[in-house]
Design a protein around this motif. Sequence first.
Motif, PDB file in Angstrom:
ATOM      1  N   ALA A   1       0.781  -1.009   0.175  1.00  0.00           N
ATOM      2  CA  ALA A   1      -0.154  -0.047  -0.072  1.00  0.00           C
ATOM      3  C   ALA A   1       0.815   1.237   0.101  1.00  0.00           C
ATOM      4  O   ALA A   1       0.296   2.176  -0.691  1.00  0.00           O
ATOM      5  CB  ALA A   1      -0.802  -0.025   1.031  1.00  0.00           C
ATOM      6  N   SER A   2       1.948   1.006   0.629  1.00  0.00           N
ATOM      7  CA  SER A   2       2.900   2.233   0.702  1.00  0.00           C
ATOM      8  C   SER A   2       3.393   2.639  -0.777  1.00  0.00           C
ATOM      9  O   SER A   2       3.710   3.954  -1.046  1.00  0.00           O
ATOM     10  CB  SER A   2       3.953   1.891   1.655  1.00  0.00           C
TER      11      SER A   2
ATOM     12  N   GLY B   1       9.453   4.568   6.773  1.00  0.00           N
ATOM     13  CA  GLY B   1       9.469   3.242   7.526  1.00  0.00           C
ATOM     14  C   GLY B   1       8.883   1.797   6.789  1.00  0.00           C
ATOM     15  O   GLY B   1       9.694   0.872   6.896  1.00  0.00           O
ATOM     16  N   ALA B   2       8.148   2.209   6.136  1.00  0.00           N
ATOM     17  CA  ALA B   2       7.379   0.983   5.326  1.00  0.00           C
ATOM     18  C   ALA B   2       8.408   0.772   4.353  1.00  0.00           C
ATOM     19  O   ALA B   2       8.755  -0.582   4.011  1.00  0.00           O
ATOM     20  CB  ALA B   2       6.039   1.440   4.786  1.00  0.00           C
TER      21      ALA B   2
ATOM     22  N   LEU C   1       1.182   3.817  13.730  1.00  0.00           N
ATOM     23  CA  LEU C   1       2.305   3.301  14.382  1.00  0.00           C
ATOM     24  C   LEU C   1       3.263   4.711  14.676  1.00  0.00           C
ATOM     25  O   LEU C   1       3.969   4.712  15.858  1.00  0.00           O
ATOM     26  CB  LEU C   1       3.364   2.443  13.650  1.00  0.00           C
ATOM     27  N   THR C   2       3.497   5.328  13.736  1.00  0.00           N
ATOM     28  CA  THR C   2       4.579   6.654  13.829  1.00  0.00           C
ATOM     29  C   THR C   2       4.109   7.390  14.969  1.00  0.00           C
ATOM     30  O   THR C   2       4.752   7.807  15.865  1.00  0.00           O
ATOM     31  CB  THR C   2       4.627   7.466  12.453  1.00  0.00           C
TER      32      THR C   2
ATOM     33  N   PHE D   1      11.996  -3.248   2.240  1.00  0.00           N
ATOM     34  CA  PHE D   1      12.484  -3.779   1.266  1.00  0.00           C
ATOM     35  C   PHE D   1      14.052  -4.135   1.733  1.00  0.00           C
ATOM     36  O   PHE D   1      14.799  -5.302   0.963  1.00  0.00           O
ATOM     37  CB  PHE D   1      12.675  -3.005  -0.040  1.00  0.00           C
ATOM     38  N   LEU D   2      14.926  -3.529   2.312  1.00  0.00           N
ATOM     39  CA  LEU D   2      16.147  -4.025   2.684  1.00  0.00           C
ATOM     40  C   LEU D   2      16.239  -5.049   3.513  1.00  0.00           C
ATOM     41  O   LEU D   2      17.240  -5.654   4.054  1.00  0.00           O
ATOM     42  CB  LEU D   2      16.831  -2.634   3.628  1.00  0.00           C
TER      43      LEU D   2
END
Length: 719
Positions: free
Chosen positions: A227-228, A460-461, A407-408, A465-466
């Motif tokens: 979604a991000s 953050g989202a 969350l943030t 991927f990392l």
Amino acid sequence: MDSGCCPTEGDGAESDQQQPLVLQRVEKEAERSCQTVLRHRVKKHCSCSSVKLKSKALDFFPILKWMPRYKVRDWLLGDAMSGLIVGILLVPQSIAYSLLASQDPIYGLYTSFFASIIYALLGTSRHISVGIFGVLCLLVGQVVDRELALAGYLPEGTSSNASVLLLADQGNGSVGLECDRSCYAITVGATLTFTAGIYQVLMGIFQVGFVSVYLSDSLLSGFATGASLTILTSQVKYLLGLKIPRPQGWFTLCKTWFSIFTGLGNTNICDLVTSLVCLLLLLPTKELNDRFKAKLKAPIPFELFVVIIATLASHFGHFNTEYGSSVAGVIPTGFLPPQLPLWSLIPNVAVDAFSIAIVGFAITVSLSEMFAKKHGYTVDANQEMFAIGFCNILPSFFRCFTTSAALTKTLVKESTGCQTQVSGLVSALVLLLVLLVIAPLFYSLQKCVLAVIIVVNLRGALRKFLDIPNMWRRNRVDACIWLVTMLTSSLVNTELGLLVGILVSAFCVLARTQQVQVLELGRASSREHYEDLLSYHGLRTHPGVAVFGYQAPIYYANQSLFKTSLYNRVGLDPVKEKARRLKFLKQQQKKKKSKQEEVAKLTSEKEVEAEGAVTLMLDVESPRNLRSIVIDCSAILFLDTAGVSALKEVRKDYEELGVRVVLAQCSTSVLDTLESGGYYPDTGGDDGGEKKKIFFTIADAVRSLQSLHAPNGDCDTRC
């Protein structure tokens, strides 16, 4: 110890007299009729007393429990500080995320204000911050744009005089009201929010808060990351100042990027430069906040500073009139009168509202449980369902859209000294001040600045991927769930991504039961403990008795795989073996019949049958001289009808070949299923008694079978 048959080293004389463990089951309560159960539940839930009424009120309004015990000296300063800081952060984020939900900025401020108050009254978590959440705003915006297109409104930024006639209930009848694009957008958003809230309250009434456990962390993380990517893509047009409509249907991410690349020639240079400057300011400063959050008493509100500076620059630079830059526009003060949802829209948004309700609840419960566990208190999942449901139902009458925990802001709230939901009330006061006084000052705020705030908060989202290599090393199944959910949510459709993630997670659980293999177990030399022969050294087997284990439930989907795996591990497939014996017997009979004379036909047939029977009995023995099989059922969680039938078939097929099959270490639920499924028939006699034997340990089963093999008490010293 192998009592009475095979004593091992160190076994005393008493081991020969050891008997199998016998336990007596507790008698079950008689099953009550449906009428009795229904009458009991109605009496339990519908009876009323002053004590019960008070208890229900305290449960429904948790603030009535903790507010009288509020420690003013210890908690007020931390709550006030965290509430003030979160309120300051909410101002620019509420305005920005309104853009994502296809709403005017004022409605984002309304949403955050009402959600903060209602959750403080109804929520059980002390730390989470409930308000605007990016993923839900994206889902709301997609529905709003779809309904706007269906109603005939042109995309935002194009000139259109279209309006829709809405029917508003005024008590004495229905009055027609003309609704422009902005009015219809918030009407759709509020109706969608109301429907989602109804779903959540109904789930709370029926106490289905447990559904959150079916949404794994990898699924939710993949969905949020996918979604991000969609959110990031949707904001690029604002960063470049492009006026392109939001595509509908599937593959919106690809469609959006195609529209962006084809429209690059129409980029607004003023918006592009402003976006780059704001990104260069916010990215490093947000990283500094994250790096030094342990040393800072409170995060520095750089977003608010950027909004103020950008608004002043846009106002005095006349960016809107001189350069055609899109701005927030008029933001009214005060509150609009309450308005009912548009009932005729509910069928159109009912399916979308359900997925939004599930996502909002899952995010809220997962965050509340995480912080409750961290700080040593508990939350009620069903009460959280009520809380988030009413955070959607009640504000929907005041033109708000869907909310959940974020969350943030929750991390900021916790790190700045929050102790209770009083901090949420303080944040609501900050928003109230903005709504009543300050809001009109943001008229000249560029939309590209709001888009930058949204993009920066996706860091953050997108960092997930990392973490893909680490996820793959830790658990490949969870990594696959994450990847499939993320790719479906971003590339195909956001709501479909959630459904696909749930289905893939369920399929992975089922697939694991399909891959389980039967293991042959051996006994440790020092004690009566059995483990997989292929996994440990020094394990011993019993001559004539083989022990096998199966570490999965046996049900309709894997019962055939269980039988195949068992037959392969035993090295003797009874079905194929019986077919081979029968074929061999028929061939022998046919040969004898062709050679015998008509006069000696009957005699020859008896001889053939006798030879065939002898051949069958001689060929039955497997290479290991196997005479008995023990199946360890300790890891079998449950059986269904197909599983019971599979065990009955295994026992029957092997017993026809002279191999006895017994079960050991069955749980009480498995024993009940076996009993009800007819695995232990009440046949009477010695054979029936043997079939009904229940072994609570593998050693008891082995000893019992070995005593049958050596009825005179002689033992094979190799065991």
